[in-house]
Enzyme design. Sequence first.
Site, mmCIF file in Angstrom:
data_model
loop_
_atom_site.group_PDB
_atom_site.id
_atom_site.type_symbol
_atom_site.label_atom_id
_atom_site.label_comp_id
_atom_site.label_asym_id
_atom_site.label_seq_id
_atom_site.Cartn_x
_atom_site.Cartn_y
_atom_site.Cartn_z
ATOM 1 C CD GLN A 85 6.768 4.311 -2.868
ATOM 2 O OE1 GLN A 85 7.147 5.446 -2.651
ATOM 3 N NE2 GLN A 85 5.448 4.443 -2.680
ATOM 4 C CE1 TYR A 112 0.801 0.082 4.480
ATOM 5 C CE2 TYR A 112 -1.415 -0.417 4.975
ATOM 6 C CZ TYR A 112 -0.183 -0.132 5.245
ATOM 7 O OH TYR A 112 -0.007 -0.107 6.661
ATOM 8 C CD GLU A 113 0.702 6.113 1.166
ATOM 9 O OE1 GLU A 113 -0.503 6.024 1.678
ATOM 10 O OE2 GLU A 113 1.033 7.098 0.175
ATOM 11 N N GLY A 114 1.269 3.086 -2.451
ATOM 12 C CA GLY A 114 2.183 2.839 -3.783
ATOM 13 C C GLY A 114 2.921 1.608 -3.486
#
Lengths: 602, 602
Positions: free
Chosen positions: B448, B441-443
């Site tokens: 990233q 999650y969060e990319g």
Amino acid sequence: MASYQAPLRDMRFVLNDVFRAGEEWVAMPGTAEVTPDLADAILEEGARVTWAELFPLNQSGDAEGCHFDAGRVTTPKGFKEAQRTLAEGGWFGLGGNPEYGGQGMPKLLTVAFEEMLYATNTSFALYPALNTGAALLLDHHATDAIKRTYLPRMYAGEWLGSMCLTEPHCGTDLGLIKTRAVPNVDGDTYAITGSKIWITGGEHDMVDNIVHLVLAKLPDAPEGTRGISLFLVPKRKVGADGEAGEPNSVVCGGLEHKMGIKGSATCVMHFEAAEGMLIGEPHQGLAAMFTMMNYERLSIGIQGLGLGEVAYQSAMDFARERLQSRAPNGPAAPDRPADPILVHPDVRRMALNVRAWNEGGRAFAAFVAQQLDRVKFHPEEGVRDEAQALVALLTPVAKAFLTDRGFDATVEAQQVYGGNGYCVEWGAEQYVRDARIAMIYEGTNGIQAMDLVGRKLFRNRGAYVTCLLALIRGDLETLDKQEVSDFKQAVQQEAERLGRVTDELLERADGRPEELGAAAVDYLNLTGHVVYAWLWLKMAIAAQAGLDGQGTAGERFYRSKLAVGRHFINRMLPRTEALERQIRAGAKPLMTMDDEDFMFTG
Amino acid sequence: MASYQAPLRDMRFVLNDVFRAGEEWVAMPGTAEVTPDLADAILEEGARVTWAELFPLNQSGDAEGCHFDAGRVTTPKGFKEAQRTLAEGGWFGLGGNPEYGGQGMPKLLTVAFEEMLYATNTSFALYPALNTGAALLLDHHATDAIKRTYLPRMYAGEWLGSMCLTEPHCGTDLGLIKTRAVPNVDGDTYAITGSKIWITGGEHDMVDNIVHLVLAKLPDAPEGTRGISLFLVPKRKVGADGEAGEPNSVVCGGLEHKMGIKGSATCVMHFEAAEGMLIGEPHQGLAAMFTMMNYERLSIGIQGLGLGEVAYQSAMDFARERLQSRAPNGPAAPDRPADPILVHPDVRRMALNVRAWNEGGRAFAAFVAQQLDRVKFHPEEGVRDEAQALVALLTPVAKAFLTDRGFDATVEAQQVYGGNGYCVEWGAEQYVRDARIAMIYEGTNGIQAMDLVGRKLFRNRGAYVTCLLALIRGDLETLDKQEVSDFKQAVQQEAERLGRVTDELLERADGRPEELGAAAVDYLNLTGHVVYAWLWLKMAIAAQAGLDGQGTAGERFYRSKLAVGRHFINRMLPRTEALERQIRAGAKPLMTMDDEDFMFTG
């Protein structure tokens, strides 16, 4: 969603193109009846039955788990019926001894079926896997009377086997077991008393009787592992008529709550003066148990492979359907709002990683299986001896390397899904949880590595490794295809590395046993990489021969095979350089820090 | 069982010995009041409150999970009370803007507290983590009126924030979102309509109001990511009196069933013409959201670190207690039936692996935090600019590398337990499940890596990397301690490698964007290793200085620090050689295979 078809095309490639199974079988008396057509029919039907019966129960079995109530264990919905269907199809006796009702199929074939079992339903697969190992043990070590009573039932899947080793205070160090066996007054049987934990299939509702193989100590037992004996303890006593009768004093005390393999009943078992029969000689139980353990170790390696394969196929289904962003060089599907994620180089990199592990692992399992068949069936002693050396060397590698790579494969496949991979409904996270145990049970992968560097390397001063390297060098000298010289060069370099590292380690470990422990895991990893590289060379040669020989029929398959192989050589094999350096770092830095300094000091 | 004490000694070492936090704070007007004593009191009390309030709820929260019933979400037993206690202690506003009731503590300090939150209870930690990011976003982009209304409540933990980006058909590719915002007739608010998924803390019972930050498209929005606007949509509308009043049209449609973080409510959220306020300029929503996303990315990195630390401590507790087999050189505890497993070189190797990742990660998080503080507080523009470049470069590395290594750490720690690690009661398997999401999650970590090689490398032709390498080379020139020349030599070599690989990649990717994607993950990994090596050099110098300076007081700590650092240099850093070769393998082999050939062909 989860997606799987048994990779029959690749299995046939490994069997026929790489290992020339047909030629091998026809040359050995014990396997002469295994024709390519028969083998193929078994693979086809194995693929069908596992897909139809087991795969649909995989996610539901995980969600439901096993139930425990007052000593009784119920398996997830559908397991019992599926077991019946597979048993009736003869699948529980596929590799069993024909003298007692088994079908005598070679290991090279049964590993392919095992892969299908683990891929479609790992929790379920463990019941036949334990049964097959237990039957193998009895076939090797039990009396003919016991074999006649038990083996036909086990091959028929009417009774199933279990393996009772671990106790709460010991697993790795079996010399510490407390379970006792006292001779009964009948002079024939023993009263077994003690508690065992983590017993896969120790109790369940699928069959009428469970055949426990139990390690225990006789009253006069020497200390440690040299004082362990092996007993057959049935759940229900078996009468002279060969039927299961009154209950034995074997009680299931509960189930473990685990990270995964939730459809597999992992039991606490209490033996309360249960009636058992000695198998083999007194105090020689651990050696006999190793017949089963070595079987299970390869089998668990295949668990990693099967899970890696189903994880790959499911992830590729997702990657083809999921639309997100555009290909780096412009839209690949301009008429859709975004491109399938498989256009992205990094998704392809992950896919090829998984596939390179899986296909390398499939060849590795087949290679070990072929050696097992030679040990069992080959008419020439020299061949049998060489095969035995390779089996001894590579069994711990097969267990640990295939399960490490299987876990990596499931994690990498899960990553392809993004957030969906973390949600239960897609199935990807179950593969990760189910794969994780394979690195732990049946001897942790650290223990496998100790077995490799200790018993299989140091004790014989590298004789088995020399045998392996001779085989590889023989191939390097005789196999030739200009088109795959890149593979050959890589294998050349890696074989030299393994030889060099082996020599250094043997020298360094002389009188310093801690050096073996410090190098063990990295050495096993190095060995795994080198053997995979060699097998990729063999596969590349077979694929190139296929390309040269047959026009366009198998062209796509062979071209893909070469592409995956080159991915392995260029993207995964470079890790060996680091492994060599890590091994060279030695034990001293690990041993100098005080125990207390490992602890947290606020 | 699970065991944890906040690693205060190591946190102080990082703050004081390595990064000289006191000197830094006193020199910047915004942090001049943060004395070492105050910082220490915050760490001590943070350690106490997380241990007392959150750690006891970690396993129970996992077992119970969140409940959903007709749109209402109930968090696990105890979560609500713990939230209240932490809120009353001021912990929700620790780094908040003092103008609106925050405590204005520097990031260098708050990252340490965040680590404690994630270590003691990752599921719980996500509620304050999202709230802090949401408050940061509002502080940067909202009007003063909105800030005055919302920020004091959010800093007080009375209302909590959420982040609503993902929709069922898009997560990474936010240009595809379908949620719409239509201006209301009041000329002031908007009607937001659409569905969002995977909304952490989207609905729950811990507070009276939830502050949703929602991405949506205005009617006149351009296509793609340039047409996204940002809206504040409260769960309950806030009146002129600043109190939460009538419910807004925001409905929770259900919870995800996940592999882990089961105490964290992951919600499907439906906005049905819900009343929202535009934050920032129309169509500039994604840029504003990045204020929050960048915060969360570092925070999620720290999730990996915290879980790695608690996994380490718990595993060491086990390794000290569990007796199995004997030390390689003879009994270490001859009066006991076997030795504690920590005597075995391979167990120590695993322990040092985990610890090297954890301690490297702690220094890395602190380094990025220090740069964030400089961006915010430093009086000199040149310093702020350099810090901004480093933050931009290292945020994706912090997110991905710390979570990859955090996951590795939890898996390695679980391995120490043998079979117990797979059983729920010991807690080790929960850390693995809870750590896995941080890579997704969060990319995802792949995203990233794309951010790193695309926006942060290629777009500025390597300017940020040049800045990082200049800093490293500056240290190599000025820092000197003969005793740690081995560290220095390793960093020298790795800095050269990173420079070389960067130049090659920039050249190769010119006009060939697929080369960036093919290299992304390996390049991020390489950068992570190089930065860790450099931070290990800094730590080694600080530890050596400690040893030289202070006699025996901290001797054990400093000696262990050097030993762990050398383990990193000798056993983990060698992987960079393979990373370099993998990057050099390039895109072509990934792109040549046909899409269809990735699919299974039976």
